[in-house]
Design an enzyme around this catalytic site. Structure first.
Site, PDB file in Angstrom:
ATOM      1  N   ASP A   1      22.634  -9.769  -4.117  1.00 44.34           N
ATOM      2  CA  ASP A   1      23.596 -10.772  -3.253  1.00 44.34           C
ATOM      3  C   ASP A   1      24.435 -10.093  -2.379  1.00 44.34           C
ATOM      4  OD1 ASP A   1      22.718 -12.650  -5.522  1.00 44.34           O
ATOM      5  OD2 ASP A   1      24.443 -11.899  -6.890  1.00 44.34           O
TER       6      ASP A   1
ATOM      7  N   LYS B   1      20.703 -10.500   1.697  1.00 46.97           N
ATOM      8  CA  LYS B   1      19.355 -10.351   1.952  1.00 46.97           C
ATOM      9  C   LYS B   1      18.484 -11.600   2.522  1.00 46.97           C
ATOM     10  CE  LYS B   1      18.549  -9.217  -2.248  1.00 46.97           C
ATOM     11  NZ  LYS B   1      19.680  -9.208  -2.842  1.00 46.97           N
TER      12      LYS B   1
ATOM     13  N   GLY C   1      18.421 -15.257  -6.067  1.00 45.86           N
ATOM     14  CA  GLY C   1      18.797 -16.691  -5.019  1.00 45.86           C
ATOM     15  C   GLY C   1      19.423 -16.314  -3.827  1.00 45.86           C
TER      16      GLY C   1
HETATM   17  P1  GDP Z   1      20.975 -12.355  -1.151  1.00 45.66           P
HETATM   18  O1  GDP Z   1      20.768 -12.779  -2.631  1.00 45.66           O
HETATM   19  O2  GDP Z   1      21.305 -11.024  -1.098  1.00 45.66           O
HETATM   20  O3  GDP Z   1      19.943 -13.005  -0.183  1.00 45.66           O
HETATM   21  O4  GDP Z   1      22.570 -13.002  -1.069  1.00 45.66           O
HETATM   22  P2  GDP Z   1      23.046 -14.302  -1.463  1.00 45.66           P
HETATM   23  O5  GDP Z   1      22.735 -15.440  -0.734  1.00 45.66           O
HETATM   24  O6  GDP Z   1      23.022 -14.454  -3.096  1.00 45.66           O
HETATM   25  O7  GDP Z   1      24.569 -14.098  -1.500  1.00 45.66           O
HETATM   26  C1  GDP Z   1      25.196 -13.799  -0.193  1.00 45.66           C
HETATM   27  C2  GDP Z   1      26.172 -15.019   0.499  1.00 45.66           C
HETATM   28  O8  GDP Z   1      26.638 -14.451   1.278  1.00 45.66           O
HETATM   29  C3  GDP Z   1      25.192 -16.383   0.589  1.00 45.66           C
HETATM   30  O9  GDP Z   1      26.116 -17.470   0.508  1.00 45.66           O
HETATM   31  C4  GDP Z   1      25.321 -16.000   2.320  1.00 45.66           C
HETATM   32  O10 GDP Z   1      25.510 -17.409   3.085  1.00 45.66           O
HETATM   33  C5  GDP Z   1      26.602 -15.318   2.490  1.00 45.66           C
HETATM   34  N1  GDP Z   1      26.670 -14.376   3.615  1.00 45.66           N
HETATM   35  C6  GDP Z   1      25.539 -13.674   4.276  1.00 45.66           C
HETATM   36  N2  GDP Z   1      26.122 -12.687   5.335  1.00 45.66           N
HETATM   37  C7  GDP Z   1      27.394 -13.161   5.458  1.00 45.66           C
HETATM   38  C8  GDP Z   1      28.247 -12.686   6.402  1.00 45.66           C
HETATM   39  O11 GDP Z   1      28.058 -11.799   7.015  1.00 45.66           O
HETATM   40  N3  GDP Z   1      29.677 -13.304   6.103  1.00 45.66           N
HETATM   41  C9  GDP Z   1      29.910 -14.410   5.327  1.00 45.66           C
HETATM   42  N4  GDP Z   1      31.111 -14.942   5.254  1.00 45.66           N
HETATM   43  N5  GDP Z   1      28.972 -14.826   4.506  1.00 45.66           N
HETATM   44  C10 GDP Z   1      27.766 -14.301   4.570  1.00 45.66           C
HETATM   45  P1  IMO Z   2      19.175 -11.805  -5.679  1.00 50.50           P
HETATM   46  O1  IMO Z   2      17.958 -11.490  -5.061  1.00 50.50           O
HETATM   47  C1  IMO Z   2      22.211 -10.455  -8.644  1.00 50.50           C
HETATM   48  C2  IMO Z   2      21.009  -9.589 -12.558  1.00 50.50           C
HETATM   49  C3  IMO Z   2      21.318 -10.491 -13.752  1.00 50.50           C
HETATM   50  C4  IMO Z   2      21.461  -9.663 -14.922  1.00 50.50           C
HETATM   51  C5  IMO Z   2      20.333  -8.346 -14.785  1.00 50.50           C
HETATM   52  C6  IMO Z   2      18.893  -8.722 -15.422  1.00 50.50           C
HETATM   53  O2  IMO Z   2      19.773 -13.060  -5.327  1.00 50.50           O
HETATM   54  O3  IMO Z   2      20.031 -10.289  -5.239  1.00 50.50           O
HETATM   55  P2  IMO Z   2      17.207 -10.563 -15.056  1.00 50.50           P
HETATM   56  O4  IMO Z   2      17.139 -12.254 -15.101  1.00 50.50           O
HETATM   57  O5  IMO Z   2      16.702 -10.279 -13.743  1.00 50.50           O
HETATM   58  O6  IMO Z   2      16.470  -9.946 -16.104  1.00 50.50           O
HETATM   59  O7  IMO Z   2      18.676 -10.302 -15.269  1.00 50.50           O
HETATM   60  O8  IMO Z   2      20.092  -8.561 -13.351  1.00 50.50           O
HETATM   61  N1  IMO Z   2      20.172 -10.248 -11.540  1.00 50.50           N
HETATM   62  C7  IMO Z   2      21.083 -10.691 -10.106  1.00 50.50           C
HETATM   63  N2  IMO Z   2      22.291 -10.117  -9.750  1.00 50.50           N
HETATM   64  N3  IMO Z   2      21.619 -10.946  -7.714  1.00 50.50           N
HETATM   65  C8  IMO Z   2      20.054 -10.911  -8.079  1.00 50.50           C
HETATM   66  O9  IMO Z   2      19.246 -11.612  -7.165  1.00 50.50           O
HETATM   67  C9  IMO Z   2      19.787 -10.799  -9.323  1.00 50.50           C
HETATM   68  N4  IMO Z   2      18.593 -11.129 -10.044  1.00 50.50           N
HETATM   69  C10 IMO Z   2      19.198 -10.680 -11.342  1.00 50.50           C
HETATM   70  O10 IMO Z   2      22.402 -11.191 -13.405  1.00 50.50           O
HETATM   71  O11 IMO Z   2      22.552  -8.777 -14.741  1.00 50.50           O
HETATM   72 MG    MG Z   3      21.605 -13.790  -4.432  1.00 48.84          MG
END
Ligand code: GDP
Ligand code: IMO
Ligand code: MG
Length: 427
Positions: A13, A16, A40
């Site tokens: 999270d 990416k 996600g």
């Molecule tokens: P990912 O799984 O690595 O793609 O990250 P997620 O989408 O799960 O979580 C990142 C969150 O931060 C999302 O809601 C993005 O829209 C938000 N986001 C990404 N870059 C930035 C940033 O530079 N500033 C802010 N405020 N939000 C960001």
């Molecule tokens: P993105 O790509 C954050 C975590 C789960 C749990 C552990 C194992 O959005 O960064 P799993 O279902 O993979 O066997 O769960 O990994 N986990 C994540 N945490 N971001 C994710 O994906 C994750 N995908 C799995 O919360 O701790």
């Molecule tokens: Mg994510």
């Protein structure tokens, strides 16, 4: 220009999806190489917000071919609903390529994931419940079902029989659940065959041919370095290799083709699920990071655990991935703190430790050693260049860069595509 890898440098999270989407317009292919719909990835384009779970974020860039590589585990129902959801919003998904060697998350893998977690009780991992671990376990146990098996009913039936042989014993005798019928599973899986057929291809061949033609290939990691099955905080990890090496095994592209490995790094730290997290906050600062950063899971809706930036982890990510660059995200979230603590080392049993300890016991005992950096109050969300940032924000970025071991080549100051400061070009 050969291949680039973009991956999470912390516990997932990190942003990416946004970073991939930013580069999507300038690359020919975006490839997911591991994980599944446990991911996600959020992409914000103008006033539109997309949450992608299985599809590479490049799907939103019209010129780019999205690829699901052999290392990914695919839940066909999730893939099909994600595709139709995007089609309804006017996104063309016809270019998608799906590896015939990718493993399928079957309904029984999802059941086993949920039942196992329940059985573990307070020792649970906190998985996303999407069947990820059991599907990779089947792959390694050589009883997995692959996308290509959907096209041979007899082989599919034999494989489902083999997989359920032991599982049904465990489900009925150990977990007190009903046995799963082979026929039902086979019928459900065969129902996906025609719908997936247009996408199935030899992605290894396609990607290697593309690289020979000087096309640009971007690998988009799911999860993050500290969730890696080999290099993460085992057993509180996912069941694949989000680290850079996973891009090779999960796609069939050799390491000599990869020129750049970009670590996506949040300006603070978050984690979802169980496991050690030295800089985790349980006070109002943690609550404020969660609120301002919108730190709630895209996949499960769980609140993310929040804490200060951990430079020990960032250094570790540089090392195990061979990072060439960092993309620092969510710097804007830190606006308003008078002082911002940054973890520069750990104290373990009274000793200062500079690098991530290999021993799980030590890591569980690690206490953060903080250095205080001065904060800023100015709104930075409109900053377009490094020079536009207030002096203290510049100093924060420079300090992180120095501690983390690779140059920070881009900075996120908001969720939108254009809310990014580019320092060094990635392409
Ligand atoms: P990912 O799984 O690595 O793609 O990250 P997620 O989408 O799960 O979580 C990142 C969150 O931060 C999302 O809601 C993005 O829209 C938000 N986001 C990404 N870059 C930035 C940033 O530079 N500033 C802010 N405020 N939000 C960001
Ligand atoms: P993105 O790509 C954050 C975590 C789960 C749990 C552990 C194992 O959005 O960064 P799993 O279902 O993979 O066997 O769960 O990994 N986990 C994540 N945490 N971001 C994710 O994906 C994750 N995908 C799995 O919360 O701790
Ligand atoms: Mg994510």
């Amino acid at each position: 220009m050969p291949a680039l890898v973009l991956l999470g440098a912390q516990w997932g999270d990190e942003g990416k999806g946004k970073a991939t989407d930013l580069l999507g317009g300038s690359v020919d292919y975006v490839v997911r190489y591991q994980g599944g719909n446990n991911a996600g990835h959020t992409v914000v384009v103008g006033d539109q917000k997309y949450a992608l779970h299985l599809l590479p974020s490049g799907i939103l860039s019209p010129g780019c071919t999205p690829v699901i590589g052999n290392g990914v585990v695919v839940d066909p129902s999730v893939l099909l609903s994600e595709l139709s959801g995007l089609n309804e919003r006017g996104v063309d998904t016809s270019k998608l390529l799906l590896s015939g060697n990718a493993h399928i998350i079957t309904p029984y893998n999802v059941t086993v994931d949920k039942v196992t977690e329940r059985f573990l009780g307070k020792r649970k991992i906190g998985t996303t419940g999407r069947g990820i671990g059991p599907t990779y376990a089947d792959k390694i146990n050589r009883v997995g079902i692959r996308v290509q098996d959907l096209y041979d009913e007899s082989i599919l039936t034999q494989k489902v029989e083999a997989a359920l042989d032991v599982k049904n014993q465990v489900l009925t005798k150990l977990y007190n659940r009903r046995a799963i019928a082979v026929d039902q599973v086979v019928e459900e899986l065969l129902g996906y065959a025609d719908k997936l057929a247009p996408y199935v291809s030899d992605t290894v061949l396609v990607l290697n041919q593309a690289l020979e033609e000087d096309k640009v290939v971007l690998f988009e990691g799911g999860q993050g370095t500290l969730l890696d099955i080999d290099h993460g905080t085992y057993p509180f990890v996912t069941s694949s290799n989000p680290t850079a090496g996973g891009a090779c095994t999960g796609s069939g592209v050799g390491p000599t083709k990869i020129s750049r490995v970009i670590g996506i790094l949040k300006a603070y730290t978050t984690r979802v699920g169980a496991g050690p997290f030295p800089t985790e906050l349980f006070d109002e600062d943690g609550e404020a990071l969660r609120r301002i950063g919108g730190e709630r899971g895209v996949t499960t809706g769980r609140d993310r655990r929040c804490g200060w930036f951990d430079a020990v982890i960032a250094r570790y990510a540089t090392r195990v991935n061979g990072l060439t660059d960092f993309f620092l995200t969510k710097l804007d979230v830190l606006t308003g703190w008078e002082q911002i603590p940054v973890c520069v080392a750990y104290e373990i049993d009274g000793k200062r430790v500079e690098e991530l300890p290999y021993s799980q016991t030590d890591f569980h005992h690690a206490k953060p050693v903080y250095e205080m950096l001065p904060g800023w109050n100015e709104d930075i969300s409109k900053a377009k260049s490094f020079g536009d940032l207030p002096k203290n924000a510049q100093a924060y970025v420079k300090a992180l860069e120095e501690m983390s071991g690779a140059p920070i080549s881009a900075i996120g100051v908001g969720p939108g595509r254009d809310e990014t400061i580019e320092i060094n070009s990635f392409l």
